[in-house]
Design a protein around this motif. Structure first.
Motif, mmCIF file in Angstrom:
data_model
loop_
_atom_site.group_PDB
_atom_site.id
_atom_site.type_symbol
_atom_site.label_atom_id
_atom_site.label_comp_id
_atom_site.label_asym_id
_atom_site.label_seq_id
_atom_site.Cartn_x
_atom_site.Cartn_y
_atom_site.Cartn_z
ATOM 1 N N VAL A 74 47.053 19.781 39.158
ATOM 2 C CA VAL A 74 46.301 20.073 40.381
ATOM 3 C C VAL A 74 45.828 21.519 40.351
ATOM 4 C CG1 VAL A 74 46.371 20.109 42.911
ATOM 5 C CG2 VAL A 74 47.738 18.429 41.636
ATOM 6 N N ALA A 75 44.536 21.720 40.619
ATOM 7 C CA ALA A 75 43.965 23.065 40.722
ATOM 8 C C ALA A 75 42.570 22.933 41.313
ATOM 9 C CB ALA A 75 43.918 23.768 39.367
ATOM 10 N N ARG A 76 41.968 24.067 41.634
ATOM 11 C CA ARG A 76 40.642 24.047 42.257
ATOM 12 C C ARG A 76 39.505 23.942 41.252
ATOM 13 N NH1 ARG A 76 41.203 29.118 46.313
ATOM 14 N NH2 ARG A 76 42.668 29.773 44.701
ATOM 15 N N ASP A 77 39.665 24.523 40.078
ATOM 16 C CA ASP A 77 38.605 24.582 39.077
ATOM 17 C C ASP A 77 38.589 23.280 38.270
ATOM 18 O OD1 ASP A 77 36.967 25.094 36.868
ATOM 19 O OD2 ASP A 77 37.558 27.196 36.744
ATOM 20 N N ALA A 78 37.681 22.375 38.620
ATOM 21 C CA ALA A 78 37.665 21.046 38.003
ATOM 22 C C ALA A 78 37.401 21.107 36.503
ATOM 23 C CB ALA A 78 36.616 20.170 38.690
ATOM 24 N N ALA A 79 36.467 21.956 36.085
ATOM 25 C CA ALA A 79 36.117 22.027 34.667
ATOM 26 C C ALA A 79 37.287 22.551 33.840
ATOM 27 C CB ALA A 79 34.888 22.914 34.484
ATOM 28 N N LYS A 80 37.910 23.630 34.300
ATOM 29 C CA LYS A 80 39.048 24.194 33.582
ATOM 30 C C LYS A 80 40.229 23.228 33.591
ATOM 31 C CE LYS A 80 41.325 27.466 31.459
ATOM 32 N NZ LYS A 80 41.019 27.783 30.047
ATOM 33 N N LEU A 81 40.402 22.512 34.676
ATOM 34 C CA LEU A 81 41.493 21.542 34.797
ATOM 35 C C LEU A 81 41.313 20.417 33.785
ATOM 36 C CD1 LEU A 81 43.997 21.119 36.591
ATOM 37 C CD2 LEU A 81 42.577 19.692 38.066
ATOM 38 N N GLU A 82 40.111 19.916 33.642
ATOM 39 C CA GLU A 82 39.840 18.845 32.680
ATOM 40 C C GLU A 82 40.036 19.344 31.253
ATOM 41 O OE1 GLU A 82 39.667 15.339 31.526
ATOM 42 O OE2 GLU A 82 39.078 15.545 33.637
ATOM 43 N N GLU A 83 39.663 20.583 31.003
ATOM 44 C CA GLU A 83 39.872 21.183 29.678
ATOM 45 C C GLU A 83 41.362 21.248 29.343
ATOM 46 O OE1 GLU A 83 39.439 25.665 27.883
ATOM 47 O OE2 GLU A 83 37.762 24.907 29.096
ATOM 48 N N THR A 84 42.173 21.669 30.321
ATOM 49 C CA THR A 84 43.622 21.736 30.114
ATOM 50 C C THR A 84 44.190 20.343 29.885
ATOM 51 O OG1 THR A 84 43.765 23.698 31.521
ATOM 52 C CG2 THR A 84 45.806 22.478 31.135
ATOM 53 N N ALA A 85 43.746 19.365 30.680
ATOM 54 C CA ALA A 85 44.229 17.989 30.535
ATOM 55 C C ALA A 85 43.887 17.418 29.164
ATOM 56 C CB ALA A 85 43.639 17.117 31.636
ATOM 57 N N ASP A 86 42.663 17.646 28.701
ATOM 58 C CA ASP A 86 42.252 17.148 27.384
ATOM 59 C C ASP A 86 43.103 17.755 26.276
ATOM 60 O OD1 ASP A 86 40.275 15.486 28.345
ATOM 61 O OD2 ASP A 86 38.654 16.926 28.067
ATOM 62 N N ASP A 87 43.407 19.040 26.396
ATOM 63 C CA ASP A 87 44.224 19.715 25.390
ATOM 64 C C ASP A 87 45.616 19.103 25.323
ATOM 65 O OD1 ASP A 87 44.762 22.017 23.517
ATOM 66 O OD2 ASP A 87 46.221 22.495 25.090
ATOM 67 N N LEU A 88 46.208 18.805 26.472
ATOM 68 C CA LEU A 88 47.547 18.216 26.492
ATOM 69 C C LEU A 88 47.535 16.800 25.933
ATOM 70 C CD1 LEU A 88 48.772 19.426 30.003
ATOM 71 C CD2 LEU A 88 49.373 20.367 27.777
ATOM 72 N N ARG A 89 46.523 16.043 26.262
ATOM 73 C CA ARG A 89 46.434 14.681 25.715
ATOM 74 C C ARG A 89 46.319 14.716 24.192
ATOM 75 N NH1 ARG A 89 42.010 14.218 29.760
ATOM 76 N NH2 ARG A 89 42.875 13.321 31.685
ATOM 77 N N ARG A 90 45.489 15.605 23.692
ATOM 78 C CA ARG A 90 45.239 15.687 22.257
ATOM 79 C C ARG A 90 46.474 16.183 21.508
ATOM 80 N NH1 ARG A 90 41.396 18.692 22.769
ATOM 81 N NH2 ARG A 90 42.361 20.714 22.343
ATOM 82 N N ARG A 91 47.146 17.191 22.044
ATOM 83 C CA ARG A 91 48.265 17.815 21.328
ATOM 84 C C ARG A 91 49.561 17.022 21.442
ATOM 85 N NH1 ARG A 91 48.282 23.996 23.242
ATOM 86 N NH2 ARG A 91 50.130 24.037 21.895
#
Length: 261
Positions: A37-54
């Motif tokens: 959960v966070a306000r910055d949708a683009a940065k949040l999706e970037e973080t989520a993608d990184d965790l899924r990939r790693r």
């Protein structure tokens, strides 16, 4: 050490950068399913993608502003709708403005209270019945500024001190309801916020950032700055079965900056 967190579900607020992202990484390494959960949708999706990939974990990013009264219940509704359970709430979202007390406005105080204090309260209230079903845990990320009054940190100090009391109070209720509540107090952690503070010191004293960094370390009486992942490791431990007897515990991770009893 076996933490027994695999496949459990965690909500991490303020999860798109800094300490929140460090917490999310460590929980992902333990195999938890995550709601970020966070306000910055683009940065949040970037973080989520990184965790899924790693780490190959399931991640649900939810962009919202926890200063808004309805946001907490919406986060919980979507979490339960997706995962049908909640095992861990990590309250982390929120920054407060530093500065000369006499230059801080009512709006500065309201903003500091709205996200970090009221946001934690609302998320805890919304998550509580779901945590009670799983004998889950809440870990509040507070801050060592709660222990010592600092003239340029009046908002943050007041909010953090209140959150430590809130942690103890909810831990008392948690004994009744089967929810563990603890807190982690970060010290000086290498985040964007710390870098801004170092730049502010450098500009105010007309010195290089490296000298400002050394000066801050000396003033704090510590040998180095911490990393977000070190806070994440502490959260993972506090959330795990290894810390099952910790109730209302407040853990300072600050390199020894806090020297008071």
């Amino acid at each position: 050490m076996e933490l027994n967190l695999e496949h459990k579900v965690a909500i991490v607020t303020g999860a798109n950068r800094g300490i929140g992202a460090g917490v999310a990484r460590q929980l992902a390494q333990e195999g938890m399913r995550l709601v970020l959960v966070a306000r910055d949708a683009a940065k949040l999706e970037e973080t989520a993608d990184d965790l899924r990939r790693r780490y190959g974990v399931t991640v649900l990013p939810l962009a919202c502003d926890l200063r808004e009264g309805s946001s907490a219940s919406a986060v919980l509704q979507q979490t339960i709708g997706r995962f049908e359970q909640l095992d861990l709430l990590v309250n982390n979202a929120g920054a407060t403005r530093r500065g000369d007390f006499f230059e801080l406005t009512d709006d500065d105080w309201q903003d500091g209270l709205a996200l970090k204090l009221h946001g934690y309260v609302r998320m805890t209230r919304a998550a509580w019945p779901h945590l009670a079903k799983t004998n889950g845990t809440t870990v509040n990320i507070v801050g060592v500024g709660a222990w010592t009054g600092i003239g340029e940190f009046t908002i943050g100090g007041a909010v953090n001190a209140g959150l430590m009391n809130f942690t103890k109070a909810m831990a008392d209720l948690g004994k009744r309801d089967g929810v563990r509540v603890c807190a982690v107090n970060p010290g000086r952690i290498k985040t964007d916020r710390l870098e801004r503070n170092i730049q502010r010191i450098a500009q105010a004293s007309d010195i290089a950032p490296e000298e400002a960094s050394a000066r801050l370390l000396n003033e704090c009486g510590i040998n180095r700055f911490g990393s977000p992942d070190e806070i994440g490791l502490a959260v993972a431990f506090m959330a795990s079965s290894a810390a099952s007897f910790a109730q209302g515990a407040i853990l300072d991770i600050d390199g020894g900056e806090t020297r008071a009893i």
